[in-house]
Scaffold this motif. Sequence first.
Motif, short mmCIF file in Angstrom:
data_model
loop_
_atom_site.label_atom_id
_atom_site.label_comp_id
_atom_site.label_asym_id
_atom_site.label_seq_id
_atom_site.Cartn_x
_atom_site.Cartn_y
_atom_site.Cartn_z
N GLY A 1 2.35 1.84 -3.42
CA GLY A 1 1.38 2.41 -4.36
C GLY A 1 1.07 3.86 -4.06
O GLY A 1 1.02 4.69 -4.96
N TYR A 2 0.86 4.16 -2.78
CA TYR A 2 0.48 5.52 -2.39
C TYR A 2 1.57 6.53 -2.72
O TYR A 2 1.29 7.61 -3.26
N GLU B 1 1.75 7.13 -6.38
CA GLU B 1 0.59 7.92 -6.77
C GLU B 1 0.82 9.41 -6.47
O GLU B 1 0.59 10.28 -7.32
N HIS C 1 -8.38 3.73 -5.10
CA HIS C 1 -7.07 4.23 -5.52
C HIS C 1 -6.82 3.90 -6.99
O HIS C 1 -6.28 4.73 -7.73
N TRP C 2 -7.20 2.70 -7.43
CA TRP C 2 -6.98 2.31 -8.83
C TRP C 2 -7.75 3.24 -9.76
O TRP C 2 -7.18 3.73 -10.75
N THR D 1 -6.18 6.77 -9.76
CA THR D 1 -4.89 6.77 -10.44
C THR D 1 -5.07 6.59 -11.94
O THR D 1 -4.37 7.23 -12.75
N VAL E 1 -5.94 -5.14 -5.44
CA VAL E 1 -7.35 -5.45 -5.66
C VAL E 1 -7.53 -6.94 -5.92
O VAL E 1 -8.44 -7.59 -5.37
N TRP F 1 -1.86 -1.08 -7.30
CA TRP F 1 -3.28 -1.12 -6.91
C TRP F 1 -4.00 -2.31 -7.54
O TRP F 1 -4.84 -2.96 -6.91
N GLU F 2 -3.68 -2.59 -8.81
CA GLU F 2 -4.34 -3.71 -9.49
C GLU F 2 -4.05 -5.03 -8.78
O GLU F 2 -4.95 -5.86 -8.58
N TYR G 1 -8.68 -0.08 -2.18
CA TYR G 1 -7.72 -0.30 -3.26
C TYR G 1 -8.35 -0.01 -4.62
O TYR G 1 -7.71 0.55 -5.51
N ARG G 2 -9.61 -0.41 -4.79
CA ARG G 2 -10.29 -0.09 -6.05
C ARG G 2 -10.42 1.42 -6.23
O ARG G 2 -10.27 1.92 -7.34
N TRP H 1 0.84 -1.21 0.00
CA TRP H 1 0.00 0.00 0.00
C TRP H 1 0.87 1.25 0.00
O TRP H 1 0.62 2.19 -0.76
#
Length: 277
Positions: A204-205, A208, A249-250, A253, A238, A234-235, A246-247, A201
Amino acid sequence: RELARCCFGLSLGLVKEGRFQEAEPPCRRAIALREKLAAEFPHEPIYRVELGHSLWQLGGDKLPFNVGGILLSTNRPEEAEKTMREALRLFAALAAEYPKERFYRQEAAFSHRQLSSIFADTGRPQLAVASRRQAVAVYAGLVAEAPDNSFYRRELAHGYMNLGNELRSNQQLPEAEEAYRQALANYTKLVAASNQEHHRWGLGYCNEQLGLLRKKAGQLDEAAEHLRVALVVWEKLVADFNKDGYRGHWFRTYGDMVKVLMARAREVEKDTNLSPA
């Protein structure tokens, strides 16, 4: 001491249930008992540690069990700040008295984090940033002393990420970017070592946020690269955990990536139109 533990445990259980007003009297009783123990046995650090943890429960923001403290949850930020300053004073004193015991510095760093959240919530961004920097400095020192300690490495990465958030909110964007880069470097190592969910996480964050900052700075190629990495993270999250967060964020993004690619296409078109025939 056992009575103090019982009072603290009762208060903790009530806090976890969101019954903050009921949790306050036993928490204050635990604090009073532990203050007496700390005064009577000044050479026994455990009593000051337990007192500090009771103060966290009374005045903290996001506690280790991920709920708010009593005073902030009942809208008393000034009292919460005073309480957390006292907790910091206790742990800083222990760290000075026992410099070889890293645990006390760890608890002082967490107290700085708590104060930073209080400062941010009460409209004092510069103090929030300063407290975040102090926490990061402590965690960096701990990592330097114990580089294989995954807890210290995680807290350092998290500290840099939160520092980046505070700096971004304060519109100190170049400094925010540097903090996110430091966080990203640490999360990258953590993911390579353990591939744990919360480390992924963070990876990804930070990508992003760096993508958004690079986009704002007009550096579209770099922005696209960070967003691309974030999308991959993120993918996979998820797919592995199927969580709404997570979805979310996806989708965000992905939308930001589309905007970056469209802006890049306009730049290319403009350059083409300006080129001599």
